[in-house]
Design a protein around this motif. Structure first.
Motif, PDB file in Angstrom:
ATOM      1  N   PRO A  76      15.489  -6.768  26.328  1.00 51.00           N
ATOM      2  CA  PRO A  76      14.095  -6.805  26.794  1.00 51.00           C
ATOM      3  C   PRO A  76      13.907  -7.662  28.036  1.00 51.00           C
ATOM      4  CG  PRO A  76      14.369  -8.200  24.862  1.00 51.00           C
ATOM      5  CD  PRO A  76      15.657  -7.439  25.031  1.00 51.00           C
ATOM      6  N   ASN A  77      14.881  -8.502  28.364  1.00 52.53           N
ATOM      7  CA  ASN A  77      14.775  -9.360  29.553  1.00 52.53           C
ATOM      8  C   ASN A  77      15.256  -8.676  30.829  1.00 52.53           C
ATOM      9  OD1 ASN A  77      13.868 -11.615  28.022  1.00 52.53           O
ATOM     10  ND2 ASN A  77      15.979 -12.002  27.382  1.00 52.53           N
ATOM     11  N   ILE A  78      15.821  -7.465  30.684  1.00 57.55           N
ATOM     12  CA  ILE A  78      16.367  -6.745  31.838  1.00 57.55           C
ATOM     13  C   ILE A  78      15.293  -5.846  32.448  1.00 57.55           C
ATOM     14  CG2 ILE A  78      18.079  -5.072  32.588  1.00 57.55           C
ATOM     15  CD1 ILE A  78      19.188  -7.831  31.849  1.00 57.55           C
ATOM     16  N   ARG A  79      15.163  -5.911  33.753  1.00 61.62           N
ATOM     17  CA  ARG A  79      14.239  -5.016  34.456  1.00 61.62           C
ATOM     18  C   ARG A  79      14.947  -4.468  35.687  1.00 61.62           C
ATOM     19  NH1 ARG A  79      10.462  -8.310  35.511  1.00 61.62           N
ATOM     20  NH2 ARG A  79      10.805  -8.631  37.737  1.00 61.62           N
ATOM     21  N   TYR A  80      15.140  -3.164  35.737  1.00 67.59           N
ATOM     22  CA  TYR A  80      15.834  -2.555  36.874  1.00 67.59           C
ATOM     23  C   TYR A  80      14.983  -2.663  38.137  1.00 67.59           C
ATOM     24  CZ  TYR A  80      18.375   0.768  39.739  1.00 67.59           C
ATOM     25  OH  TYR A  80      19.094   1.364  40.761  1.00 67.59           O
ATOM     26  N   LYS A  81      15.616  -3.072  39.218  1.00 70.18           N
ATOM     27  CA  LYS A  81      14.903  -3.262  40.485  1.00 70.18           C
ATOM     28  C   LYS A  81      14.957  -1.972  41.301  1.00 70.18           C
ATOM     29  CE  LYS A  81      14.408  -6.813  44.027  1.00 70.18           C
ATOM     30  NZ  LYS A  81      14.928  -8.124  44.488  1.00 70.18           N
ATOM     31  N   TYR A  88      23.853 -10.657  47.521  1.00 67.30           N
ATOM     32  CA  TYR A  88      25.168 -10.676  46.878  1.00 67.30           C
ATOM     33  C   TYR A  88      25.964 -11.859  47.429  1.00 67.30           C
ATOM     34  CZ  TYR A  88      24.665  -5.857  45.126  1.00 67.30           C
ATOM     35  OH  TYR A  88      24.254  -4.723  44.473  1.00 67.30           O
ATOM     36  N   THR A  89      26.628 -12.593  46.553  1.00 62.36           N
ATOM     37  CA  THR A  89      27.631 -13.577  46.948  1.00 62.36           C
ATOM     38  C   THR A  89      28.883 -13.313  46.114  1.00 62.36           C
ATOM     39  OG1 THR A  89      26.058 -15.297  47.607  1.00 62.36           O
ATOM     40  CG2 THR A  89      28.269 -16.012  47.007  1.00 62.36           C
ATOM     41  N   GLU A  90      30.006 -13.066  46.794  1.00 61.90           N
ATOM     42  CA  GLU A  90      31.225 -12.655  46.103  1.00 61.90           C
ATOM     43  C   GLU A  90      32.436 -13.340  46.724  1.00 61.90           C
ATOM     44  OE1 GLU A  90      30.281  -8.031  45.101  1.00 61.90           O
ATOM     45  OE2 GLU A  90      30.115  -8.671  47.189  1.00 61.90           O
ATOM     46  N   LEU A  91      33.463 -13.537  45.909  1.00 56.44           N
ATOM     47  CA  LEU A  91      34.716 -14.104  46.402  1.00 56.44           C
ATOM     48  C   LEU A  91      35.871 -13.586  45.562  1.00 56.44           C
ATOM     49  CD1 LEU A  91      35.620 -16.527  44.206  1.00 56.44           C
ATOM     50  CD2 LEU A  91      33.717 -17.689  45.305  1.00 56.44           C
ATOM     51  N   GLY A  92      37.067 -13.667  46.143  1.00 53.24           N
ATOM     52  CA  GLY A  92      38.249 -13.215  45.416  1.00 53.24           C
ATOM     53  C   GLY A  92      39.425 -13.006  46.343  1.00 53.24           C
ATOM     54  N   PRO A  93      40.570 -12.593  45.799  1.00 52.20           N
ATOM     55  CA  PRO A  93      41.775 -12.409  46.595  1.00 52.20           C
ATOM     56  C   PRO A  93      41.775 -11.087  47.355  1.00 52.20           C
ATOM     57  CG  PRO A  93      42.227 -11.885  44.317  1.00 52.20           C
ATOM     58  CD  PRO A  93      40.818 -12.400  44.358  1.00 52.20           C
ATOM     59  N   LEU A  94      42.472 -11.064  48.479  1.00 48.44           N
ATOM     60  CA  LEU A  94      42.798  -9.842  49.202  1.00 48.44           C
ATOM     61  C   LEU A  94      44.283  -9.627  48.968  1.00 48.44           C
ATOM     62  CD1 LEU A  94      40.841 -10.468  52.531  1.00 48.44           C
ATOM     63  CD2 LEU A  94      40.172  -8.986  50.635  1.00 48.44           C
ATOM     64  N   ASN A 199      16.759  -8.730  37.264  1.00 51.21           N
ATOM     65  CA  ASN A 199      17.751  -7.996  38.048  1.00 51.21           C
ATOM     66  C   ASN A 199      18.909  -8.890  38.481  1.00 51.21           C
ATOM     67  OD1 ASN A 199      18.323  -5.352  39.345  1.00 51.21           O
ATOM     68  ND2 ASN A 199      18.287  -6.559  41.224  1.00 51.21           N
ATOM     69  N   THR A 200      19.004 -10.082  37.911  1.00 52.42           N
ATOM     70  CA  THR A 200      20.088 -11.009  38.236  1.00 52.42           C
ATOM     71  C   THR A 200      21.297 -10.717  37.357  1.00 52.42           C
ATOM     72  OG1 THR A 200      18.488 -12.719  38.827  1.00 52.42           O
ATOM     73  CG2 THR A 200      20.743 -13.433  38.390  1.00 52.42           C
ATOM     74  N   SER A 236      24.561 -11.501  41.852  1.00 52.26           N
ATOM     75  CA  SER A 236      23.595 -10.777  42.679  1.00 52.26           C
ATOM     76  C   SER A 236      22.208 -10.925  42.076  1.00 52.26           C
ATOM     77  CB  SER A 236      23.995  -9.296  42.747  1.00 52.26           C
ATOM     78  OG  SER A 236      22.982  -8.535  43.379  1.00 52.26           O
ATOM     79  N   PHE A 237      21.229 -10.882  42.957  1.00 51.22           N
ATOM     80  CA  PHE A 237      19.832 -10.848  42.471  1.00 51.22           C
ATOM     81  C   PHE A 237      18.979 -10.057  43.450  1.00 51.22           C
ATOM     82  CE2 PHE A 237      20.280 -14.859  44.872  1.00 51.22           C
ATOM     83  CZ  PHE A 237      19.249 -14.753  45.783  1.00 51.22           C
TER      84      PHE A 237
END
Length: 237
Positions: A76-81, A88-94, A199-200, A236-237
């Motif tokens: 019930p706390n989810i609301r599609y945007k 977006y903030t993302e990190l990881g290996p290449l 939407n987070t 993401s949000f």
């Protein structure tokens, strides 16, 4: 660098296992008085114990219950945007085996933050800025990002992404006779956004990333291409 890549991969695997490893049974409880209650089934014998959306615990005697049916869980706390600002903030290996002209294996780590506007389920566009830290060179990619959700229901949303732009070379020129330059960059792949409030949500993704650079030494310029499998985790949000 190797330790950073290993830790990121372990984080992605652990988070995915935790997310998909949940076995709570979400049900509808039909009572003999005609009421229907929805929630997570905590216990069925000797009494039926149900956790409803506000975390309250309801207990029913077995002779009060007519039947119990499985129900698809809807948070019930989810609301599609549908549209609006998206971050977006993302990190990881290449990851991928690739060697530079001097024979050094160019493992890499990537960070990127993207801000933009979502027009509908299928189309989001924004501007991204980040840092790609290779073993021998460092780039600051500035890209235009396009994304879209492949579904709009539930709390796990698969998405696609396409990015393109220019990677500015930020490698320190310690040798006067050597100059590093940037070049075009692009990426494409798929991912999964796991919502936990409105939407987070958390994101995990995998895809292909390309970066071109130039190395000029003693007046001779040579192009170098970096081809990578990109693995990222973020929010993401």
């Amino acid at each position: 660098m190797k330790n950073s890549l290993t830790l990121t991969l372990l984080f992605i695997l652990y988070f995915t296992a935790c997310t998909f490893g949940q076995k709570n049974r979400y049900v509808r409880v039909f009572l003999k008085n005609g009421s229907i209650m929805k929630g997570t089934l905590l216990e069925e014998q000797p009494a039926v114990r149900l956790e409803i959306f506000d975390k309250s615990i309801l207990t029913f005697l077995t002779d009060e219950v007519e039947k119990i049916e499985n129900e698809k869980y809807v948070n019930p706390n989810i609301r599609y945007k549908q549209k609006g600002f998206v971050h977006y903030t993302e990190l990881g290996p290449l990851a991928m085996s690739n060697r530079a002209s001097n024979g050094v294996t160019t493992s890499a780590f990537s960070f990127q933050t993207t801000n933009g506007y979502k027009f509908n389920q299928w189309f989001y566009t924004g501007f991204g800025l980040g840092a790609d830290l290779y073993a021998v060179q460092t780039f600051v990619p500035a890209v235009v990002s396009i994304r879209g959700d492949l579904t709009r229901t539930g709390d796990k949303l698969p998405f696609y992404f396409i990015e393109g732009g220019h990677g500015f070379n930020a490698t320190s020129n310690d040798v006067d006779s050597v100059r590093f330059g940037g070049g075009p960059t692009m990426a494409a792949g798929i991912g999964l956004k796991i919502l936990f409030s409105n939407n987070t949500g958390f994101t995990i993704s995998a895809g292909y990333r390309f970066q071109r650079s130039s190395v000029q030494q003693s007046g001779i310029e040579k192009k170098e291409d970096f081809n990578r499998l990109t693995l990222r985790a973020g929010f993401s949000f």
